[in-house]
Write an enzyme that holds these catalytic residues in place. Structure first.
Site, PDB file in Angstrom:
ATOM      1  CB  ILE A  42     -16.155   0.328  -1.611  1.00  0.00           C
ATOM      2  CG1 ILE A  42     -16.006  -0.831  -2.598  1.00  0.00           C
ATOM      3  CG2 ILE A  42     -17.607   0.778  -1.544  1.00  0.00           C
ATOM      4  CD1 ILE A  42     -16.854  -2.052  -2.252  1.00  0.00           C
ATOM      5  CE  LYS A  54     -11.003  -5.350   5.268  1.00  0.00           C
ATOM      6  NZ  LYS A  54     -10.811  -6.277   4.150  1.00  0.00           N
ATOM      7  CG  ASP A  72      -9.063  -8.295   6.861  1.00  0.00           C
ATOM      8  OD1 ASP A  72      -8.247  -7.432   7.197  1.00  0.00           O
ATOM      9  OD2 ASP A  72      -9.841  -8.149   5.897  1.00  0.00           O
ATOM     10  CD  GLU A 101      -4.298  -7.648   6.055  1.00  0.00           C
ATOM     11  OE1 GLU A 101      -3.352  -7.228   6.738  1.00  0.00           O
ATOM     12  OE2 GLU A 101      -5.007  -6.908   5.368  1.00  0.00           O
ATOM     13  CE  LYS A 150       9.835  -5.301  12.310  1.00  0.00           C
ATOM     14  NZ  LYS A 150       8.808  -6.347  12.440  1.00  0.00           N
ATOM     15  N   GLY A 169      -0.584  -9.441  -3.857  1.00  0.00           N
ATOM     16  CA  GLY A 169      -0.640  -8.361  -2.856  1.00  0.00           C
ATOM     17  C   GLY A 169      -2.022  -8.161  -2.273  1.00  0.00           C
ATOM     18  CB  VAL A 177      -0.976   0.002   1.204  1.00  0.00           C
ATOM     19  CG1 VAL A 177      -1.889   1.212   1.140  1.00  0.00           C
ATOM     20  CG2 VAL A 177      -1.806  -1.272   1.232  1.00  0.00           C
ATOM     21  CE  LYS A 235      -7.223  -4.900   6.632  1.00  0.00           C
ATOM     22  NZ  LYS A 235      -7.166  -4.821   5.205  1.00  0.00           N
ATOM     23  N   GLY A 264      -5.369  -4.680  -2.815  1.00  0.00           N
ATOM     24  CA  GLY A 264      -4.371  -4.346  -3.833  1.00  0.00           C
ATOM     25  C   GLY A 264      -3.810  -2.947  -3.625  1.00  0.00           C
TER      26      GLY A 264
HETATM   27  N1  LIG Z   1      -2.540  -5.029   0.763  1.00  0.00           N
HETATM   28  C1  LIG Z   1      -3.830  -4.684   0.675  1.00  0.00           C
HETATM   29  O1  LIG Z   1      -4.513  -4.982  -0.297  1.00  0.00           O
HETATM   30  C2  LIG Z   1      -4.465  -3.891   1.793  1.00  0.00           C
HETATM   31  C3  LIG Z   1      -5.791  -3.449   1.618  1.00  0.00           C
HETATM   32  C4  LIG Z   1      -6.396  -2.682   2.633  1.00  0.00           C
HETATM   33  C5  LIG Z   1      -5.673  -2.406   3.781  1.00  0.00           C
HETATM   34  N2  LIG Z   1      -4.393  -2.873   3.937  1.00  0.00           N
HETATM   35  C6  LIG Z   1      -3.680  -2.555   5.185  1.00  0.00           C
HETATM   36  O2  LIG Z   1      -2.604  -1.678   4.883  1.00  0.00           O
HETATM   37  C7  LIG Z   1      -1.524  -1.912   5.801  1.00  0.00           C
HETATM   38  C8  LIG Z   1      -0.260  -2.208   5.011  1.00  0.00           C
HETATM   39  O3  LIG Z   1      -0.447  -3.387   4.261  1.00  0.00           O
HETATM   40  P1  LIG Z   1       0.579  -3.823   3.121  1.00  0.00           P
HETATM   41  O4  LIG Z   1      -0.125  -4.874   2.323  1.00  0.00           O
HETATM   42  O5  LIG Z   1       1.125  -2.639   2.418  1.00  0.00           O
HETATM   43  O6  LIG Z   1       1.737  -4.505   4.004  1.00  0.00           O
HETATM   44  P2  LIG Z   1       3.195  -4.924   3.522  1.00  0.00           P
HETATM   45  O7  LIG Z   1       3.274  -4.999   2.043  1.00  0.00           O
HETATM   46  O8  LIG Z   1       3.559  -6.156   4.300  1.00  0.00           O
HETATM   47  O9  LIG Z   1       4.126  -3.711   4.004  1.00  0.00           O
HETATM   48  C9  LIG Z   1       4.260  -3.418   5.353  1.00  0.00           C
HETATM   49  C10 LIG Z   1       5.236  -2.252   5.494  1.00  0.00           C
HETATM   50  O10 LIG Z   1       5.269  -1.882   6.871  1.00  0.00           O
HETATM   51  C11 LIG Z   1       6.621  -1.670   7.251  1.00  0.00           C
HETATM   52  N3  LIG Z   1       6.706  -1.863   8.713  1.00  0.00           N
HETATM   53  C12 LIG Z   1       6.347  -2.919   9.467  1.00  0.00           C
HETATM   54  N4  LIG Z   1       6.539  -2.673  10.780  1.00  0.00           N
HETATM   55  C13 LIG Z   1       7.013  -1.408  10.856  1.00  0.00           C
HETATM   56  C14 LIG Z   1       7.397  -0.553  11.925  1.00  0.00           C
HETATM   57  N5  LIG Z   1       7.310  -0.951  13.193  1.00  0.00           N
HETATM   58  N6  LIG Z   1       7.833   0.693  11.630  1.00  0.00           N
HETATM   59  C15 LIG Z   1       7.916   1.133  10.358  1.00  0.00           C
HETATM   60  N7  LIG Z   1       7.564   0.374   9.297  1.00  0.00           N
HETATM   61  C16 LIG Z   1       7.134  -0.869   9.541  1.00  0.00           C
HETATM   62  C17 LIG Z   1       7.406  -2.675   6.444  1.00  0.00           C
HETATM   63  O11 LIG Z   1       8.736  -2.264   6.412  1.00  0.00           O
HETATM   64  P3  LIG Z   1       9.835  -3.043   5.506  1.00  0.00           P
HETATM   65  O12 LIG Z   1       9.507  -2.627   4.091  1.00  0.00           O
HETATM   66  O13 LIG Z   1      11.110  -2.463   5.963  1.00  0.00           O
HETATM   67  O14 LIG Z   1       9.651  -4.482   5.770  1.00  0.00           O
HETATM   68  C18 LIG Z   1       6.677  -2.564   5.106  1.00  0.00           C
HETATM   69  O15 LIG Z   1       7.193  -1.506   4.344  1.00  0.00           O
HETATM   70  C19 LIG Z   1      -1.983  -3.064   6.714  1.00  0.00           C
HETATM   71  O16 LIG Z   1      -2.556  -2.538   7.878  1.00  0.00           O
HETATM   72  C20 LIG Z   1      -3.077  -3.748   5.899  1.00  0.00           C
HETATM   73  O17 LIG Z   1      -4.043  -4.384   6.726  1.00  0.00           O
HETATM   74  C21 LIG Z   1      -3.772  -3.601   2.963  1.00  0.00           C
END
Ligand SMILES: NC(=O)c1ccc[n+]([C@@H]2O[C@H](COP(=O)([O-])OP(=O)(O)OC[C@H]3O[C@@H](n4cnc5c(N)ncnc54)[C@H](OP(=O)(O)O)[C@@H]3O)[C@@H](O)[C@H]2O)c1
Length: 429
Positions: A141, A210, A206, A195, A52, A192, A28, A110, A308
């Site tokens: 949405i 929501k 999840d 979770e 991180k 992507g 994201v 969430k 996504g």
């Molecule tokens: N993916 C989806 O379709 C989607 C949809 C709706 C909502 N979300 C929500 O959006 C959020 C992010 O999801 P994502 O899919 O983008 O996850 P992701 O691809 O796994 O990326 C997570 C990111 O968080 C960073 N991170 C983790 N712990 C951290 C900390 N303590 N301090 C700073 N950075 C930290 C990681 O750093 P590194 O890069 O260094 O590992 C990484 O860049 C989640 O809450 C998820 O539930 C995701």
């Protein structure tokens, strides 16, 4: 003409410059970065990105990044924090610190929001800073702001929807393309949609998170996810999928909220058989769909990508744009309608199957419509009380799957009528 224009020109709210501190540069975070590059009109600048793992390869140069949260949180120039990390506990600490410093926050987390909903409400009230999270429910949405604003004056009676993109993707690939559960999950992860911890999706946590957030904005009812009746799709067996195909229905993971009378609310996330004439039957792959029912508007059907990088980033972008005009959720319904109480005072028509040696206990059901003992499994179509589902775990045990029938909801009044009729048909009354 110019006089008329002058007289009736609406007073525009003052827009403010946004200087952003971004936490997370994963699916994201990356998506949001690209989306912001493509929308210069928003005049928002990302000042620093906190991640991180410093050793990871990034698409942009290293000078943008830090691993020190304080570099963003203590920077007085940064007035907006975007929290897009996958660790709910760390996310809460970041969001709390940002709100306490008066910085506006946008989050898509969430799990964190559902877990700390009441504390986050208090923090917003105490420090006056906004927390927006449209991306946390159904990604692209625009549902939270609609529930919060549009249905303010209309009497919302129910909503039901597919609110988890990755499980919908998995179920679609199993149903339409005969993929195995494992293959479909792997694909959802590679694209992507899933979770980082897949259990969050496939075990229904999840979707429950929501639903808990949506209930607060739709009905003003604050319920923690653990209080909801929910499960995911992990227990669905190949034989269940085959039965659905034979009956020309699909299995979907559906979140439902429905008012019971004037002051109670039923809410659950369960797999459901969905027939071709149901709006949700056309919600496939990573799409989400949500049907609202209200007194005057009748039905609305929202559909859009529920997972996504770009669909989620689009919702985050919309929140950033809203912050420019100082938009905040007012949580009006929480203040006004605290009398709508979450209740298990209803019944559901369910299909339950048990494989191998597992035996279904008839005493769990109010009445039984069909009962089959096949060679490898037994199954039933029956009516069960929500109180039983809330108080027991037998239906979540290995080998057992529970799927709602097409029109499952039976309230107390209907229950009394039907049970009276079945007793009199049986000659008991
Ligand atoms: N993916 C989806 O379709 C989607 C949809 C709706 C909502 N979300 C929500 O959006 C959020 C992010 O999801 P994502 O899919 O983008 O996850 P992701 O691809 O796994 O990326 C997570 C990111 O968080 C960073 N991170 C983790 N712990 C951290 C900390 N303590 N301090 C700073 N950075 C930290 C990681 O750093 P590194 O890069 O260094 O590992 C990484 O860049 C989640 O809450 C998820 O539930 C995701």
């Amino acid at each position: 003409m110019s006089g008329i224009k002058k007289t009736f020109a609406p007073a525009l709210p003052v827009s403010r410059d946004l200087r952003i501190g971004l936490f997370g540069f994963g699916v994201v975070g990356n998506g949001l970065y690209e989306v912001l590059q493509a929308t210069p009109a928003l005049q928002s600048v990302i000042k620093k990105i906190c991640i991180k793992n410093p050793g990871k390869k990034r698409l942009i140069s290293g000078e943008h990044f830090t691993t020190q949260a304080s570099e963003l949180l203590d920077d007085a120039e940064i007035n907006v924090i975007l929290e897009l990390i996958d660790d709910a506990d760390a996310a809460y600490e970041i969001v709390k610190a940002a709100l306490q410093k008066g910085k506006s926050v946008v989050s898509a987390n969430k799990k964190m929001i559902a877990k700390h909903f009441s504390e986050l409400l208090e923090l917003q009230q105490e420090f006056g800073a906004a927390l927006l999270y449209e991306g946390a429910c159904c990604a692209s949405i625009p549902i939270i702001r609609n529930l919060e604003e549009y249905y303010d004056n209309d009497l919302l009676s129910a909503f039901r929807g597919i609110i988890n993109g990755s499980t919908n993707y998995i179920l679609t690939r199993i149903d339409k393309d005969n993929l195995s559960f494992k293959e479909a999950l792997l694909e959802a992860q590679q694209l992507g949609f899933a979770e980082s911890d897949p259990a969050l999706d496939i075990e229904g946590h999840d979707a429950a998170n929501k639903l808990s957030i949506l209930l607060a904005h739709a009905f003003g009812t604050v319920v923690s996810p653990e209080e909801l009746i929910y499960t995911g799709i992990a227990a669905i067996k190949e034989s269940d999928a085959n039965l659905a195909r034979q009956r020309k229905v699909q299995i979907k993971l559906v979140g439902t909220a429905k008012r019971i009378g004037t002051d109670k609310l039923a809410a659950f996330v369960l797999p459901q058989f969905v027939s071709a004439d149901d709006e949700l039957s056309n919600v496939s792959n990573e799409f989400n769909g949500l049907v609202t029912e209200s007194s005057f508007a009748d039905k609305h059907f929202f559909k859009g990508k529920g997972a996504g990088a770009f669909p989620t980033a689009a919702a985050v972008l919309s929140d950033i744009a809203a912050l420019r005009y100082n938009y905040k959720y007012e949580y009006k319904k929480i203040a006004q309608q605290a009398n709508i109480i979450h209740s298990h005072d209803y019944y559901l028509r369910v299909f339950v199957s048990a494989s191998g040696d597992t035996v279904l206990d008839k005493s769990n059901f109010e009445w039984i419509e069909e009962w089959h003992n096949d060679v490898n499994q037994s199954w039933t179509i029956a009516v069960i009380s929500a109180k039983n589902l809330a108080a027991t775990r037998w239906w979540k045990e290995d080998g057992i799957s529970l799927i709602l029938c097409e029109d499952p909801f039976i309230d107390n009044v209907q229950y009394k009528k039907i049970s009276k009729l079945s007793l009199s048909l049986a000659g008991i009354e």
